[in-house]
Scaffold this active site. Structure first.
Site, PDB file in Angstrom:
ATOM      1  N   GLN A   1      -1.807   6.609   2.422  1.00 23.48           N
ATOM      2  CA  GLN A   1      -2.276   7.029   1.085  1.00 23.48           C
ATOM      3  C   GLN A   1      -3.386   8.077   1.221  1.00 23.48           C
ATOM      4  OE1 GLN A   1      -3.319   3.045  -0.316  1.00 23.48           O
ATOM      5  NE2 GLN A   1      -4.224   2.687   1.721  1.00 23.48           N
TER       6      GLN A   1
ATOM      7  N   ASP B   1     -11.835  -2.935   1.340  1.00 24.27           N
ATOM      8  CA  ASP B   1     -13.258  -2.622   1.179  1.00 24.27           C
ATOM      9  C   ASP B   1     -14.140  -3.762   1.671  1.00 24.27           C
ATOM     10  OD1 ASP B   1     -11.868  -3.248  -1.705  1.00 24.27           O
ATOM     11  OD2 ASP B   1     -13.659  -4.458  -1.365  1.00 24.27           O
TER      12      ASP B   1
ATOM     13  N   ASP C   1      -5.265  -8.863  -2.912  1.00 26.34           N
ATOM     14  CA  ASP C   1      -6.036  -7.800  -3.572  1.00 26.34           C
ATOM     15  C   ASP C   1      -5.419  -6.468  -3.148  1.00 26.34           C
ATOM     16  OD1 ASP C   1      -9.382  -6.385  -3.229  1.00 26.34           O
ATOM     17  OD2 ASP C   1      -7.894  -6.257  -4.870  1.00 26.34           O
ATOM     18  N   SER C   2      -4.250  -6.190  -3.661  1.00 27.42           N
ATOM     19  CA  SER C   2      -3.514  -4.998  -3.206  1.00 27.42           C
ATOM     20  C   SER C   2      -3.585  -3.901  -4.271  1.00 27.42           C
ATOM     21  CB  SER C   2      -2.036  -5.365  -3.003  1.00 27.42           C
ATOM     22  OG  SER C   2      -1.439  -5.594  -4.274  1.00 27.42           O
ATOM     23  N   THR C   3      -3.102  -2.749  -3.880  1.00 29.27           N
ATOM     24  CA  THR C   3      -2.893  -1.692  -4.845  1.00 29.27           C
ATOM     25  C   THR C   3      -1.720  -2.110  -5.731  1.00 29.27           C
ATOM     26  OG1 THR C   3      -1.614  -0.721  -3.044  1.00 29.27           O
ATOM     27  CG2 THR C   3      -3.780   0.231  -3.468  1.00 29.27           C
ATOM     28  N   ASP C   4      -1.417  -1.293  -6.721  1.00 29.27           N
ATOM     29  CA  ASP C   4      -0.336  -1.651  -7.659  1.00 29.27           C
ATOM     30  C   ASP C   4       1.019  -1.590  -6.954  1.00 29.27           C
ATOM     31  OD1 ASP C   4      -2.207  -0.092 -10.290  1.00 29.27           O
ATOM     32  OD2 ASP C   4      -1.900  -2.217  -9.932  1.00 29.27           O
TER      33      ASP C   4
ATOM     34  N   ASP D   1       0.762  -4.930   7.830  1.00 31.44           N
ATOM     35  CA  ASP D   1       1.382  -5.129   6.507  1.00 31.44           C
ATOM     36  C   ASP D   1       1.313  -6.609   6.140  1.00 31.44           C
ATOM     37  OD1 ASP D   1       4.319  -3.663   4.998  1.00 31.44           O
ATOM     38  OD2 ASP D   1       3.127  -5.384   4.322  1.00 31.44           O
ATOM     39  N   GLY D   2       0.834  -6.875   4.930  1.00 37.29           N
ATOM     40  CA  GLY D   2       0.667  -8.270   4.512  1.00 37.29           C
ATOM     41  C   GLY D   2       1.966  -9.047   4.523  1.00 37.29           C
TER      42      GLY D   2
HETATM   43  N1  SAM Z   1      -9.157  -3.891  -6.548  1.00 33.26           N
HETATM   44  C1  SAM Z   1      -8.089  -2.913  -6.342  1.00 33.26           C
HETATM   45  C2  SAM Z   1      -7.033  -3.074  -7.415  1.00 33.26           C
HETATM   46  O1  SAM Z   1      -7.075  -4.076  -8.135  1.00 33.26           O
HETATM   47  O2  SAM Z   1      -6.174  -2.179  -7.519  1.00 33.26           O
HETATM   48  C3  SAM Z   1      -7.497  -3.088  -4.958  1.00 33.26           C
HETATM   49  C4  SAM Z   1      -8.516  -2.724  -3.934  1.00 33.26           C
HETATM   50  S1  SAM Z   1      -8.068  -2.774  -2.277  1.00 33.26           S
HETATM   51  C5  SAM Z   1      -8.836  -1.324  -1.728  1.00 33.26           C
HETATM   52  C6  SAM Z   1      -6.319  -2.461  -2.222  1.00 33.26           C
HETATM   53  C7  SAM Z   1      -5.874  -2.450  -0.779  1.00 33.26           C
HETATM   54  O3  SAM Z   1      -4.531  -2.934  -0.627  1.00 33.26           O
HETATM   55  C8  SAM Z   1      -5.835  -1.033  -0.151  1.00 33.26           C
HETATM   56  O4  SAM Z   1      -6.826  -0.941   0.837  1.00 33.26           O
HETATM   57  C9  SAM Z   1      -4.419  -0.897   0.436  1.00 33.26           C
HETATM   58  O5  SAM Z   1      -4.398  -0.205   1.659  1.00 33.26           O
HETATM   59  C10 SAM Z   1      -4.040  -2.363   0.576  1.00 33.26           C
HETATM   60  N2  SAM Z   1      -2.590  -2.609   0.677  1.00 33.26           N
HETATM   61  C11 SAM Z   1      -1.611  -2.042  -0.055  1.00 33.26           C
HETATM   62  N3  SAM Z   1      -0.398  -2.484   0.355  1.00 33.26           N
HETATM   63  C12 SAM Z   1      -0.621  -3.370   1.384  1.00 33.26           C
HETATM   64  C13 SAM Z   1       0.228  -4.164   2.217  1.00 33.26           C
HETATM   65  N4  SAM Z   1       1.564  -4.114   2.076  1.00 33.26           N
HETATM   66  N5  SAM Z   1      -0.341  -4.965   3.148  1.00 33.26           N
HETATM   67  C14 SAM Z   1      -1.699  -5.011   3.281  1.00 33.26           C
HETATM   68  N6  SAM Z   1      -2.572  -4.258   2.545  1.00 33.26           N
HETATM   69  C15 SAM Z   1      -2.025  -3.455   1.584  1.00 33.26           C
END
Ligand code: SAM
Length: 287
Positions: free
Chosen positions: A32, A87, A158-161, A139-140
């Site tokens: 990203q 974070d 707590d992932s991205t959308d 990857d989660g």
């Molecule tokens: N609070 C924010 C929200 O509600 O949108 C999310 C914050 S946190 C920074 C989101 C994190 O999810 C990102 O660092 C991203 O890299 C991570 N992420 C996205 N897809 C993922 C996956 N498949 N496995 C693990 N982490 C993932």
């Protein structure tokens, strides 16, 4: 000097913007686009693919509710799995709980962890160095597929959308394995977006969670920089009782050592957060 603004790209025809005091980092990782900047109004801000993730000013609101509600709805969480949350804010709150013996955090993008450590050190504080913490860059979904059965009491997503790398965390396969990896009284919570603008996120994920958990619900939190009204946190487990009574929540918070450490969460608010406005409640499966 010309003013510099950043427009959030979450919605095509509506959104917030920040006036930038200073850009601190701009990195294109394998997953990203990452920007960290100093805002005029909300302290430092983390942006992923144009979407506001956290700001120093209001991250406590979201991280406290995403963390303390499931941990205190559980009678005694010892092993906690955090997915995403690069974070470190969720990790810090999880480790505030004296009951927690092990916190595993699986974040896909090591650049988010690196940049958060460098430019947003206050978000995670010393959590990265806590002996109970294990931070895995991966990857989660891969982690939960391999994790042993009944190995976690709480899973916090707590992932991205559900677009791009985050998409796999909103699938049947992911929830199927989360159900297997949780203990029988285990609880999973996912960020499920802002229903006023993203009602499908809560509706679709709740429908999927209901395939693997008998009890599916959600609670709300008012995060100022997640624009569009209430942010919802979807929750699922095998038994009712999440909305425990206020005094029981207070007692658990006292035992966990988190009473008095929060600025948004409270025992009363935990119970009240499950009182959903009808436009949000209608996104949940009928029981
Ligand atoms: N609070 C924010 C929200 O509600 O949108 C999310 C914050 S946190 C920074 C989101 C994190 O999810 C990102 O660092 C991203 O890299 C991570 N992420 C996205 N897809 C993922 C996956 N498949 N496995 C693990 N982490 C993932």
């Amino acid at each position: 000097m010309d003013e510099v603004w950043i427009n959030e790209t979450l919605y095509v025809a509506w959104g917030q913007r920040f006036r930038i005091r200073r850009e601190l980092a701009r990195v294109k990782s394998d997953f990203q686009d990452i920007v960290v900047f100093e805002s005029e109004t909300h302290g430092r801000v983390l942006v992923l693919d144009g979407v506001i993730q956290i700001t120093e000013a209001d991250e406590f609101v979201y991280q406290e509710m995403l963390t303390h509600v499931p941990l205190l709805a559980h009678a005694g969480p010892r092993n906690v799995l955090i997915i995403g949350a690069g974070d470190g804010g969720v990790l810090r709150r999880v480790l505030l709980h004296r009951t927690v013996q092990r916190a595993v955090m699986v974040e896909i993008d090591g650049e988010v962890v690196r940049l958060s450590k460098e430019f947003l050190p206050g978000i995670a504080g010393t959590a990265w160095d806590d002996p109970r913490a294990e931070v895995i860059i991966g990857d989660g979904v891969d982690y939960v597929v391999r994790a042993p059965a009944a190995s976690f009491d709480v899973i916090i997503v707590d992932s991205t959308d559900p677009v791009g790398v985050g998409e796999v965390l909103f699938t049947d396969e992911f929830y199927r394995h989360c159900a297997r990896v949780l203990t029988t009284d285990g609880i999973i919570v996912n960020q499920c977006g802002v229903p006023f603008m993203q009602s499908d996120e809560l509706r679709e994920t709740s429908r999927r969670r209901a395939r693997f958990f008998p009890y599916v619900s959600a609670y709300v939190v008012a995060v100022p920089t997640y624009v569009g009204g209430f942010m919802t946190l979807g929750v699922a487990c095998n038994a009712e009782g999440l909305t425990a009574d206020v005094e029981r929540i207070r007692q658990r918070a006292k035992q966990a050592g988190i009473l008095g450490t929060t600025r948004y969460w409270s025992p009363e608010l935990q119970a009240a957060a499950f009182a959903l406005p009808p436009y949000i409640a209608e996104c949940l499966p009928r029981r």
